[in-house]
Write a protein that holds these residues in place. Structure first.
Motif, PDB file in Angstrom:
ATOM      1  N   LEU A  10       1.945   3.141  -2.179  1.00  0.00           N
ATOM      2  CA  LEU A  10       1.099   4.150  -1.525  1.00  0.00           C
ATOM      3  C   LEU A  10      -0.251   3.572  -1.137  1.00  0.00           C
ATOM      4  O   LEU A  10      -0.795   3.910  -0.083  1.00  0.00           O
ATOM      5  CB  LEU A  10       0.924   5.358  -2.440  1.00  0.00           C
ATOM      6  N   ARG A  11      -0.810   2.699  -1.969  1.00  0.00           N
ATOM      7  CA  ARG A  11      -2.093   2.086  -1.646  1.00  0.00           C
ATOM      8  C   ARG A  11      -1.976   1.269  -0.357  1.00  0.00           C
ATOM      9  O   ARG A  11      -2.829   1.334   0.520  1.00  0.00           O
ATOM     10  CB  ARG A  11      -2.563   1.189  -2.795  1.00  0.00           C
ATOM     11  N   ARG A  12      -0.887   0.516  -0.238  1.00  0.00           N
ATOM     12  CA  ARG A  12      -0.686  -0.288   0.971  1.00  0.00           C
ATOM     13  C   ARG A  12      -0.514   0.595   2.204  1.00  0.00           C
ATOM     14  O   ARG A  12      -1.073   0.320   3.266  1.00  0.00           O
ATOM     15  CB  ARG A  12       0.527  -1.199   0.801  1.00  0.00           C
ATOM     16  N   ALA A  13       0.262   1.668   2.066  1.00  0.00           N
ATOM     17  CA  ALA A  13       0.455   2.589   3.189  1.00  0.00           C
ATOM     18  C   ALA A  13      -0.862   3.262   3.561  1.00  0.00           C
ATOM     19  O   ALA A  13      -1.165   3.429   4.754  1.00  0.00           O
ATOM     20  CB  ALA A  13       1.506   3.641   2.835  1.00  0.00           C
ATOM     21  N   ALA A  14      -1.645   3.647   2.577  1.00  0.00           N
ATOM     22  CA  ALA A  14      -2.939   4.277   2.841  1.00  0.00           C
ATOM     23  C   ALA A  14      -3.872   3.299   3.549  1.00  0.00           C
ATOM     24  O   ALA A  14      -4.585   3.675   4.484  1.00  0.00           O
ATOM     25  CB  ALA A  14      -3.566   4.756   1.530  1.00  0.00           C
ATOM     26  N   ARG A  15      -3.846   2.043   3.123  1.00  0.00           N
ATOM     27  CA  ARG A  15      -4.692   1.034   3.754  1.00  0.00           C
ATOM     28  C   ARG A  15      -4.315   0.846   5.228  1.00  0.00           C
ATOM     29  O   ARG A  15      -5.179   0.737   6.088  1.00  0.00           O
ATOM     30  CB  ARG A  15      -4.568  -0.291   3.003  1.00  0.00           C
ATOM     31  N   VAL A  16      -3.001   0.820   5.519  1.00  0.00           N
ATOM     32  CA  VAL A  16      -2.553   0.696   6.905  1.00  0.00           C
ATOM     33  C   VAL A  16      -3.050   1.880   7.737  1.00  0.00           C
ATOM     34  O   VAL A  16      -3.412   1.728   8.906  1.00  0.00           O
ATOM     35  CB  VAL A  16      -1.006   0.591   6.964  1.00  0.00           C
ATOM     36  N   ALA A  17      -3.078   3.058   7.125  1.00  0.00           N
ATOM     37  CA  ALA A  17      -3.536   4.262   7.821  1.00  0.00           C
ATOM     38  C   ALA A  17      -5.060   4.368   7.868  1.00  0.00           C
ATOM     39  O   ALA A  17      -5.590   5.304   8.463  1.00  0.00           O
ATOM     40  CB  ALA A  17      -2.952   5.497   7.146  1.00  0.00           C
ATOM     41  N   GLY A  18      -5.760   3.420   7.235  1.00  0.00           N
ATOM     42  CA  GLY A  18      -7.217   3.418   7.282  1.00  0.00           C
ATOM     43  C   GLY A  18      -7.898   4.132   6.134  1.00  0.00           C
ATOM     44  O   GLY A  18      -9.090   4.429   6.204  1.00  0.00           O
ATOM     45  N   PHE A  19      -7.159   4.420   5.054  1.00  0.00           N
ATOM     46  CA  PHE A  19      -7.733   5.098   3.894  1.00  0.00           C
ATOM     47  C   PHE A  19      -7.959   4.112   2.758  1.00  0.00           C
ATOM     48  O   PHE A  19      -7.187   3.172   2.571  1.00  0.00           O
ATOM     49  CB  PHE A  19      -6.816   6.216   3.395  1.00  0.00           C
ATOM     50  N   ALA A  20      -8.987   4.338   1.979  1.00  0.00           N
ATOM     51  CA  ALA A  20      -9.274   3.521   0.801  1.00  0.00           C
ATOM     52  C   ALA A  20      -9.277   4.437  -0.424  1.00  0.00           C
ATOM     53  O   ALA A  20     -10.321   4.730  -0.994  1.00  0.00           O
ATOM     54  CB  ALA A  20     -10.617   2.812   0.958  1.00  0.00           C
ATOM     55  N   TRP A  21      -8.094   4.909  -0.810  1.00  0.00           N
ATOM     56  CA  TRP A  21      -7.982   5.854  -1.911  1.00  0.00           C
ATOM     57  C   TRP A  21      -7.864   5.124  -3.238  1.00  0.00           C
ATOM     58  O   TRP A  21      -7.289   4.045  -3.334  1.00  0.00           O
ATOM     59  CB  TRP A  21      -6.768   6.763  -1.704  1.00  0.00           C
ATOM     60  N   THR A  22      -8.380   5.758  -4.286  1.00  0.00           N
ATOM     61  CA  THR A  22      -8.296   5.201  -5.631  1.00  0.00           C
ATOM     62  C   THR A  22      -6.931   5.525  -6.240  1.00  0.00           C
ATOM     63  O   THR A  22      -6.192   6.380  -5.730  1.00  0.00           O
ATOM     64  CB  THR A  22      -9.387   5.812  -6.533  1.00  0.00           C
TER      65      THR A  22
END
Length: 60
Positions: A10-22
């Motif tokens: 999920l972190r990798r997918a969020a990063r691709v989408a431009g999110f930096a979630w904890t």
């Protein structure tokens, strides 16, 4: 069900989408994704082979 959507995925997918979630933000999301996958698996198992597709939709 295999844990396909772990926090790292999920972190990798969020990063691709431009999110930096904890991790704390991703953990509830992981549970929601797993629940959605279970629901989709249930829908996918329905015997719909003999049902004709809808050809007309009416909107009131």
């Amino acid at each position: 069900m295999d844990e396909v959507f772990d926090v790292e995925t999920l972190r990798r997918a969020a990063r691709v989408a431009g999110f930096a979630w904890t991790d704390a933000e991703l953990q509830p999301l992981r549970r929601a994704v797993e629940a959605s996958l279970r629901l989709l698996a249930t829908l996918d198992a329905l015997p719909l082979d003999a049902i004709e597709p809808t050809t007309q939709y009416r909107i009131l």
